[in-house]
Design an enzyme around this catalytic site. Structure first.
Site, PDB file in Angstrom:
ATOM      1  N   LYS A 202       0.847  -1.208   0.000  1.00 64.40           N
ATOM      2  CA  LYS A 202       0.000   0.000   0.000  1.00 64.40           C
ATOM      3  C   LYS A 202       0.876   1.249   0.000  1.00 64.40           C
ATOM      4  CE  LYS A 202      -3.004   2.282   3.300  1.00 64.40           C
ATOM      5  NZ  LYS A 202      -3.788   2.097   4.524  1.00 64.40           N
ATOM      6  N   GLU A 208      11.084  -4.712   3.190  1.00 61.41           N
ATOM      7  CA  GLU A 208      11.096  -6.151   2.903  1.00 61.41           C
ATOM      8  C   GLU A 208      10.535  -6.410   1.500  1.00 61.41           C
ATOM      9  OE1 GLU A 208       9.995  -4.762   5.682  1.00 61.41           O
ATOM     10  OE2 GLU A 208      10.152  -6.089   7.418  1.00 61.41           O
ATOM     11  N   GLY A 259      -4.097  -2.102   6.001  1.00 55.98           N
ATOM     12  CA  GLY A 259      -3.479  -3.326   5.475  1.00 55.98           C
ATOM     13  C   GLY A 259      -4.195  -4.586   5.953  1.00 55.98           C
ATOM     14  N   ARG A 260      -4.411  -4.680   7.273  1.00 51.47           N
ATOM     15  CA  ARG A 260      -5.007  -5.901   7.823  1.00 51.47           C
ATOM     16  C   ARG A 260      -6.491  -6.038   7.495  1.00 51.47           C
ATOM     17  NH1 ARG A 260      -3.386  -2.154  11.289  1.00 51.47           N
ATOM     18  NH2 ARG A 260      -4.811  -1.257  12.830  1.00 51.47           N
ATOM     19  N   GLU A 346      -2.983  -5.992  16.151  1.00 52.05           N
ATOM     20  CA  GLU A 346      -2.529  -4.707  15.619  1.00 52.05           C
ATOM     21  C   GLU A 346      -3.646  -3.656  15.749  1.00 52.05           C
ATOM     22  OE1 GLU A 346      -1.163  -4.433  11.457  1.00 52.05           O
ATOM     23  OE2 GLU A 346       0.805  -3.917  12.227  1.00 52.05           O
ATOM     24  N   HIS A 377      -3.243 -32.548  20.584  1.00 49.55           N
ATOM     25  CA  HIS A 377      -2.108 -33.434  20.880  1.00 49.55           C
ATOM     26  C   HIS A 377      -0.873 -32.641  21.272  1.00 49.55           C
ATOM     27  CE1 HIS A 377      -4.173 -37.063  19.351  1.00 49.55           C
ATOM     28  NE2 HIS A 377      -4.854 -36.141  18.689  1.00 49.55           N
ATOM     29  N   LYS A 492      10.982  -0.108  13.306  1.00 46.74           N
ATOM     30  CA  LYS A 492      11.369   0.143  11.909  1.00 46.74           C
ATOM     31  C   LYS A 492      12.474   1.184  11.853  1.00 46.74           C
ATOM     32  CE  LYS A 492       6.980  -0.524   9.463  1.00 46.74           C
ATOM     33  NZ  LYS A 492       5.921   0.152   8.728  1.00 46.74           N
TER      34      LYS A 492
HETATM   35  C1  G6Q Z   1      -1.520  -3.644   8.551  1.00 47.71           C
HETATM   36  C2  G6Q Z   1      -0.263  -2.972   8.749  1.00 47.71           C
HETATM   37  C3  G6Q Z   1       0.943  -3.665   8.165  1.00 47.71           C
HETATM   38  C4  G6Q Z   1       1.118  -3.467   6.686  1.00 47.71           C
HETATM   39  C5  G6Q Z   1       2.502  -3.972   6.277  1.00 47.71           C
HETATM   40  C6  G6Q Z   1       2.761  -3.831   4.796  1.00 47.71           C
HETATM   41  O1  G6Q Z   1      -2.578  -3.192   8.861  1.00 47.71           O
HETATM   42  O2  G6Q Z   1      -0.356  -1.671   8.356  1.00 47.71           O
HETATM   43  O3  G6Q Z   1       0.948  -5.038   8.442  1.00 47.71           O
HETATM   44  O4  G6Q Z   1       0.125  -4.127   5.962  1.00 47.71           O
HETATM   45  O5  G6Q Z   1       3.479  -3.277   6.996  1.00 47.71           O
HETATM   46  O6  G6Q Z   1       2.614  -2.510   4.400  1.00 47.71           O
HETATM   47  P1  G6Q Z   1       2.584  -2.097   2.897  1.00 47.71           P
HETATM   48  O7  G6Q Z   1       1.370  -2.728   2.277  1.00 47.71           O
HETATM   49  O8  G6Q Z   1       2.552  -0.606   2.887  1.00 47.71           O
HETATM   50  O9  G6Q Z   1       3.840  -2.648   2.272  1.00 47.71           O
END
Ligand code: G6Q
Length: 527
Positions: A202, A208, A259-260, A346, A377, A492
């Site tokens: 996003k 990463e 994101g989530r 989160e 188990h 970060k």
């Molecule tokens: C989710 C967070 C986080 C995010 C990742 C990836 O709600 O904001 O998990 O989705 O850090 O972010 P980008 O999509 O910006 O790479």
């Protein structure tokens, strides 16, 4: 009004001093099982094994009403700004994930929501065209989704959840960790000439993901292939990744999609529609949309996510339980607890309320889980006889996905799975008296069961949306902001400082002991 200021809060505190004792002979009976049940969209929530009675429920419903939980859900779905901290710089945005699937009946007419849906629909149409185009060429069999956190966990959980429905010649793979072994493992098993890669970020700036993008590009080049003919982007408009010239196709999301909460946007859409086909992806969206409507229901007995949120609050704030296990009796949902862990922790792992004041009560619990029966188990010993009480949410289905089964000792696998599911629920609640302390089960371990017919695309969508709304409802009632994640920033920033040290060493410069002495000392311990 703050959470603790609600009238129902103090009444619930009183009631929590003597919650119903499920271990008493006859308390958990058929009548209780039949009355402590809620149903919507073919999903049943069985909560006879929670430590609630009619009085507690009445007060929990009063709490929801005092906190205006459903009104806040309506505002959220309409696109009002719900992501904010009053009086301090904050994201100041709506949270419009429900608009990403509002394509069916009874569409939201609020201006913000309708506009967001129109934009989302354009992306969906673009995706349809793109998939038709590549389908005609029959070029691609595999897709790799590169992304992390919200850009990976949900799509992966749903892909695995629905793998039984994927097209026979379409497979998905996921690359998230910046660990180079992750990339090597994923790419090694693929024929790159038939592979699409969707880079999902996003922000377009996640280290990463950008590193893994380069990793993938390098592999395409080494294989003599032009990465531009294989890479797709899903990103925010105007982000550093918003450069359609670099990709075979670009799809967009917006800052009002966390994101989530983004699985039903293009973040999940590209991979899911590629592997399942557009019709099944739409069924998945239909299921999520149907649960969005259930979340607007005023009666908490019909509003499954609200009811679940309230039972969670009862366990967390009044009975004092710190954690919650989510146990799907479904191998297909093996990564769903990991998605819910992020969604919940989160969103609601917050220590201030929406006015910026430190809260004086517990917020989001620690969420974790693994599929049953496997968990039985391993860690279930602690759940039954350990010193920490772990409330549990159990997910189950009457029928299997593939409907291939075997009769052994008079019953099928599915019947064995379900027998175990029910048995655990009852055992945790009622416990077992025994003179031998080692065989004594204390019971009164709260749990509830979410039961549906079968894990199909529609149900998967409903399940996803059910949890999104459960988490949002808890945030509304606690009056915390469930839609930001400031807590991930500090690490970060520090990681970048460590990276500077690595770069200095790589360039043969002496590590900057003065500027970041701590970093210098840690790096010295690498052999
Ligand atoms: C989710 C967070 C986080 C995010 C990742 C990836 O709600 O904001 O998990 O989705 O850090 O972010 P980008 O999509 O910006 O790479």
């Amino acid at each position: 009004m703050s959470f603790q200021g609600h009238k129902a809060y103090s009444r619930l505190q009183e009631l929590a001093k003597k919650p119903i004792d499920l271990t008493q002979e006859g308390v958990l009976n058929s009548q209780r099982v039949d009355s402590f049940i809620a149903e919507a969209m073919g999903m049943k929530l069985l909560y006879a094994t929670e430590r609630v009675d009619e009085e507690v429920l009445k007060e929990l419903f009063a709490l929801a009403s005092e906190a205006k939980a459903v009104k806040k859900m309506t505002s959220m779905q309409a696109g009002e700004i719900v992501n904010f901290i009053e009086g301090f710089p904050s994201e100041q945005r709506p949270a419009l994930h429900t608009a990403m699937r509002d394509f069916f009946d009874d569409r939201n007419t609020a201006k913000m929501a309708a506009e967001a849906t129109d934009l989302a629909y354009q992306e969906l149409e673009k995706l349809k065209d793109f998939l038709n185009y590549i389908e005609k060429q029959a070029r691609f069999t595999d897709i790799v989704q590169v992304g992390i956190g919200g850009s990976q966990l949900g799509p992966l959980a749903v892909y695995l959840g629905l793998e039984a429905y994927r097209k026979p010649n379409k497979r998905a793979h996921f690359l998230s960790n910046v660990d180079p072994d992750d990339g090597a493992k994923v790419l090694k098993r693929l024929d790159l000439s038939k592979t699409l890669v969707v880079i999902v970020s996003k922000s377009g700036g996640t280290l990463e993901t950008l590193t893994n993008q380069e990793y993938v590009i390098e592999h395409f080049r080494r294989a003599g292939l032009d990465p531009k003919h294989h890479l797709i982007a899903v990103t925010g408009k105007g982000s550093p990744m918003d450069d359609p010239n670099k990709y075979l196709a670009s799809f967009y999301m917006w800052d009002y999609i966390g994101g989530r909460y983004s699985v039903t946007s293009m973040v999940g859409g590209v991979t899911l529609a590629f592997t399942l086909g557009m019709e099944r992806f739409l069924d998945f969206l239909r299921g999520a949309h149907a649960m969005d409507k259930v979340a607007l229901e005023a009666d908490p007995k019909k509003n499954l996510p609200l009811l679940s949120a309230l039972l969670g609050i009862w366990n967390r704030d009044f009975l004092g339980h710190h954690t919650c296990a989510i146990i799907p009796y479904s191998e297909a949902l093996s990564r769903f607890p990991a998605h819910l862990q992020q969604l919940d922790m989160e969103s609601n792992g917050k220590r201030i309320d929406k006015k910026g004041h430190a809260v004086q009560f517990p917020t989001g619990p620690i969420i974790w889980g693994e599929p049953g029966t496997n968990g039985q188990h391993s860690f279930f010993q602690l759940l039954h006889q350990g010193t920490t009480i772990v409330p549990m949410e159990i997910i189950g289905f009457s029928e299997s996905q593939y409907r291939e089964d075997v009769l052994y000792k008079g019953t099928t696998c599915q019947e064995k799975l379900l027998s175990n599911l029910f048995a655990q629920s009852v055992a945790l609640a009622t416990g077992q008296k025994n003179d031998n302390p080692n065989k004594f089960f204390p019971g009164n371990r709260p749990n509830r069961i979410l039961l549906s017919l079968r894990l199909d695309p529609f149900t998967m969508g409903s399940l996803l949306s059910y949890y999104e709304h459960k988490v949002a409802f808890q945030g509304f009632i606690w009056d915390i902001n469930s839609f930001d994640q400031e807590g991930v920033q500090l690490g970060k920033v520090l990681a970048l400082k460590f990276l500077d040290q690595f770069e200095m060493l790589r360039q043969g410069r002496k590590a900057d002991a003065k500027g970041f002495a701590l970093g210098h000392s840690y790096l010295r311990h690498l052999s």
